[in-house]
Each structure stands twice: as C-alpha cells, then as structure tokens.
Design an enzyme around this catalytic site. Structure first.
Site, PDB file in Angstrom:
ATOM      1  N   PRO A  29      42.388  38.697  40.749  1.00 41.59           N
ATOM      2  CA  PRO A  29      41.764  37.516  40.167  1.00 41.59           C
ATOM      3  C   PRO A  29      40.274  37.389  40.447  1.00 41.59           C
ATOM      4  O   PRO A  29      39.807  37.679  41.546  1.00 41.59           O
ATOM      5  CB  PRO A  29      42.527  36.350  40.806  1.00 41.59           C
ATOM      6  CG  PRO A  29      43.228  36.921  41.986  1.00 41.59           C
ATOM      7  CD  PRO A  29      43.486  38.357  41.660  1.00 41.59           C
ATOM      8  N   ASN A  30      39.568  36.987  39.421  1.00 36.94           N
ATOM      9  CA  ASN A  30      38.127  36.696  39.439  1.00 36.94           C
ATOM     10  C   ASN A  30      37.258  37.941  39.468  1.00 36.94           C
ATOM     11  O   ASN A  30      36.026  37.833  39.379  1.00 36.94           O
ATOM     12  CB  ASN A  30      37.761  35.761  40.612  1.00 36.94           C
ATOM     13  CG  ASN A  30      38.480  34.431  40.511  1.00 36.94           C
ATOM     14  OD1 ASN A  30      38.372  33.757  39.488  1.00 36.94           O
ATOM     15  ND2 ASN A  30      39.231  34.061  41.525  1.00 36.94           N
ATOM     16  N   ARG A  57      29.447  36.781  39.490  1.00 39.17           N
ATOM     17  CA  ARG A  57      30.168  36.038  40.529  1.00 39.17           C
ATOM     18  C   ARG A  57      29.569  36.314  41.908  1.00 39.17           C
ATOM     19  O   ARG A  57      29.591  37.461  42.379  1.00 39.17           O
ATOM     20  CB  ARG A  57      31.635  36.489  40.529  1.00 39.17           C
ATOM     21  CG  ARG A  57      32.460  35.877  41.633  1.00 39.17           C
ATOM     22  CD  ARG A  57      33.806  36.574  41.790  1.00 39.17           C
ATOM     23  NE  ARG A  57      34.555  35.963  42.858  1.00 39.17           N
ATOM     24  CZ  ARG A  57      35.585  36.530  43.464  1.00 39.17           C
ATOM     25  NH1 ARG A  57      36.012  37.730  43.085  1.00 39.17           N
ATOM     26  NH2 ARG A  57      36.198  35.911  44.443  1.00 39.17           N
ATOM     27  N   TYR A  64      29.143  40.013  46.280  1.00 38.81           N
ATOM     28  CA  TYR A  64      29.829  41.088  45.574  1.00 38.81           C
ATOM     29  C   TYR A  64      28.888  42.045  44.831  1.00 38.81           C
ATOM     30  O   TYR A  64      29.351  43.008  44.223  1.00 38.81           O
ATOM     31  CB  TYR A  64      30.839  40.487  44.582  1.00 38.81           C
ATOM     32  CG  TYR A  64      31.914  39.675  45.273  1.00 38.81           C
ATOM     33  CD1 TYR A  64      32.802  40.281  46.160  1.00 38.81           C
ATOM     34  CD2 TYR A  64      32.025  38.306  45.070  1.00 38.81           C
ATOM     35  CE1 TYR A  64      33.777  39.541  46.817  1.00 38.81           C
ATOM     36  CE2 TYR A  64      33.005  37.558  45.724  1.00 38.81           C
ATOM     37  CZ  TYR A  64      33.870  38.186  46.594  1.00 38.81           C
ATOM     38  OH  TYR A  64      34.830  37.460  47.244  1.00 38.81           O
ATOM     39  N   ASN A 112      42.679  46.271  44.487  1.00 39.49           N
ATOM     40  CA  ASN A 112      41.903  45.164  45.034  1.00 39.49           C
ATOM     41  C   ASN A 112      42.637  43.903  44.604  1.00 39.49           C
ATOM     42  O   ASN A 112      42.465  43.427  43.485  1.00 39.49           O
ATOM     43  CB  ASN A 112      40.460  45.167  44.514  1.00 39.49           C
ATOM     44  CG  ASN A 112      39.628  44.081  45.191  1.00 39.49           C
ATOM     45  OD1 ASN A 112      40.179  43.174  45.822  1.00 39.49           O
ATOM     46  ND2 ASN A 112      38.314  44.152  45.071  1.00 39.49           N
ATOM     47  N   ALA A 139      41.984  37.514  45.998  1.00 40.35           N
ATOM     48  CA  ALA A 139      42.505  36.409  46.818  1.00 40.35           C
ATOM     49  C   ALA A 139      43.999  36.559  47.134  1.00 40.35           C
ATOM     50  O   ALA A 139      44.464  36.093  48.180  1.00 40.35           O
ATOM     51  CB  ALA A 139      42.249  35.079  46.122  1.00 40.35           C
ATOM     52  N   GLU A 189      44.567  49.772  49.721  1.00 42.29           N
ATOM     53  CA  GLU A 189      43.979  48.428  49.583  1.00 42.29           C
ATOM     54  C   GLU A 189      42.458  48.547  49.695  1.00 42.29           C
ATOM     55  O   GLU A 189      41.952  49.155  50.654  1.00 42.29           O
ATOM     56  CB  GLU A 189      44.517  47.546  50.720  1.00 42.29           C
ATOM     57  CG  GLU A 189      43.873  46.170  50.773  1.00 42.29           C
ATOM     58  CD  GLU A 189      44.303  45.373  52.006  1.00 42.29           C
ATOM     59  OE1 GLU A 189      45.201  45.826  52.764  1.00 42.29           O
ATOM     60  OE2 GLU A 189      43.709  44.296  52.216  1.00 42.29           O
ATOM     61  N   HIS A 209      38.524  46.404  49.172  1.00 44.96           N
ATOM     62  CA  HIS A 209      37.748  45.188  48.927  1.00 44.96           C
ATOM     63  C   HIS A 209      36.278  45.565  48.869  1.00 44.96           C
ATOM     64  O   HIS A 209      35.829  46.431  49.640  1.00 44.96           O
ATOM     65  CB  HIS A 209      37.948  44.165  50.051  1.00 44.96           C
ATOM     66  CG  HIS A 209      39.386  43.794  50.215  1.00 44.96           C
ATOM     67  ND1 HIS A 209      40.031  42.902  49.396  1.00 44.96           N
ATOM     68  CD2 HIS A 209      40.319  44.240  51.090  1.00 44.96           C
ATOM     69  CE1 HIS A 209      41.302  42.816  49.761  1.00 44.96           C
ATOM     70  NE2 HIS A 209      41.502  43.625  50.778  1.00 44.96           N
ATOM     71  N   ARG A 260      34.010  37.714  57.063  1.00 43.36           N
ATOM     72  CA  ARG A 260      33.881  36.494  56.266  1.00 43.36           C
ATOM     73  C   ARG A 260      34.737  35.366  56.852  1.00 43.36           C
ATOM     74  O   ARG A 260      35.049  35.390  58.030  1.00 43.36           O
ATOM     75  CB  ARG A 260      34.222  36.822  54.813  1.00 43.36           C
ATOM     76  CG  ARG A 260      33.279  37.898  54.234  1.00 43.36           C
ATOM     77  CD  ARG A 260      33.561  38.190  52.781  1.00 43.36           C
ATOM     78  NE  ARG A 260      33.394  36.995  51.961  1.00 43.36           N
ATOM     79  CZ  ARG A 260      33.869  36.875  50.710  1.00 43.36           C
ATOM     80  NH1 ARG A 260      34.527  37.890  50.158  1.00 43.36           N
ATOM     81  NH2 ARG A 260      33.675  35.754  50.030  1.00 43.36           N
TER      82      ARG A 260
HETATM   83  C1  DQA Z   1      37.691  40.617  47.617  1.00 40.75           C
HETATM   84  C2  DQA Z   1      37.738  39.761  48.885  1.00 40.75           C
HETATM   85  C3  DQA Z   1      38.690  38.586  48.720  1.00 40.75           C
HETATM   86  O1  DQA Z   1      38.699  37.783  49.901  1.00 40.75           O
HETATM   87  C4  DQA Z   1      38.263  37.690  47.580  1.00 40.75           C
HETATM   88  O2  DQA Z   1      39.197  36.671  47.360  1.00 40.75           O
HETATM   89  C5  DQA Z   1      37.989  38.459  46.321  1.00 40.75           C
HETATM   90  C6  DQA Z   1      37.364  39.770  46.396  1.00 40.75           C
HETATM   91  C7  DQA Z   1      36.639  41.730  47.705  1.00 40.75           C
HETATM   92  O3  DQA Z   1      36.710  42.649  46.898  1.00 40.75           O
HETATM   93  O4  DQA Z   1      35.739  41.669  48.541  1.00 40.75           O
HETATM   94  O5  DQA Z   1      38.207  37.947  45.227  1.00 40.75           O
HETATM   95  O6  DQA Z   1      38.963  41.228  47.441  1.00 40.75           O
END
Ligand code: DQA
Length: 152
Positions: free
Chosen positions: A10-11, A18, A23, A75, A78, A99, A101, A108
C-alpha cells in the site's frame, strides 16, 4: 527461464511524490524498470504487482507457487507491521520470500521496528532505497545460479 515476482504494498504507487525525504523521488515505474533491467541481464523474467489491499496481497502470495515463481521480493509496506494474514500466506507457500523496505524501518517510529513477516521470510533488507530491491535480486540470482556457496 526462471521467473520471480515483485509485490509492492500500500501507498507505494505514490512513490515519487510520497514523503520524498524518506522514500526518495524515484517513481515505482522507475524502480521496476531498474529491477527488470538487471533481471533480464541475468536471464530471469520478472513480474510486478502493486496493491493497496491486504486480501489482494494474500491472494498474490497464495497463487505465486502455482504460477511457477521461484522467489518473491515483497515490500509489504504498512502491512509488514501488523498483517498476520500476509504472514500466514507467506508461511503457507513453498516460494521463498525476501522482505524489502526502501527506508530503514529500525531507525524510524517504534511501530515500524516490528515486522510480523520477518520470521517467515528468507531474510530482510531495508534502508537502501531501490538498492534494497537490487540486493534481494542479487541474492536470488546467486541462488538460482547455484553460486551461493561459491565464495572463492
Ligand atoms: C516501507 C516502510 C513501511 O513502514 C511503510 O509503511 C511503507 C514503506 C518502506 O519501503 O520503507 O509504506 O515498507
């Protein structure tokens, strides 16, 4: 030909605009094209999915085995921090999941330090922006080529 699946949660469709201070300014399409270039060079085919929905992510993970994917780079965004459904889907399949990120989740907010998927993932790579995905891809390339033990 080996094929792998990259799933963005998501997002991540908003990358580019964003929270660029966290990011970066690279769009998701750009990230995908960088991954694809290296995968193609290594003779691996790669498919990309992005979803903002937890159930859709569960279904993508569930069907990855049947679709013949050798690895998943995930990835979960959230969902990483609370989705037992995503965790259980990873545990239910034989396809190894790496996994990733973009940001270093351990530097964070405290709620991001916890990954419910880490215990069922092959490993976790975070904090390197697009290179988190690229590092995961290099691990996959080495494993698929059987080079993981050839460190000489
Ligand atoms: C994320 C880190 C997560 O905490 C966050 O909710 C994201 C992006 C990252 O790629 O750094 O949406 O997965």
């Amino acid at each position: 030909m080996w094929k792998i699946l990259v799933i963005h949660g998501p997002n991540l469709n908003l990358l580019g605009t964003r929270e660029p201070e966290i990011y970066g300014s690279m769009t998701l399409d750009k990230i995908n094209s960088i991954i694809e270039k290296r995968a193609t060079e290594a003779g691996i085919s790669v498919d990309f999915q992005q979803t903002n929905y937890e159930g859709a992510m569960v279904e993508l993970i569930q069907s990855a085995g049947a679709q013949g994917y050798a690895f998943i780079i995930l990835n979960a965004a959230a969902f990483t921090h609370y989705s037992i459904a995503v965790r259980d889907a990873i545990a239910a399949i034989d396809v190894p999941v790496i996994e990733v990120h973009l940001s270093n989740i351990h530097q964070r907010e405290e709620f991001r330090h916890m990954s419910v998927i880490a215990p069922v993932a092959l490993g976790q790579i975070c904090g390197f922006g697009v290179d988190s995905y690229m590092a995961a891809l290099e691990v996959i390339i080495r494993r698929l080529k059987g080079e993981e033990d050839d460190m000489d």
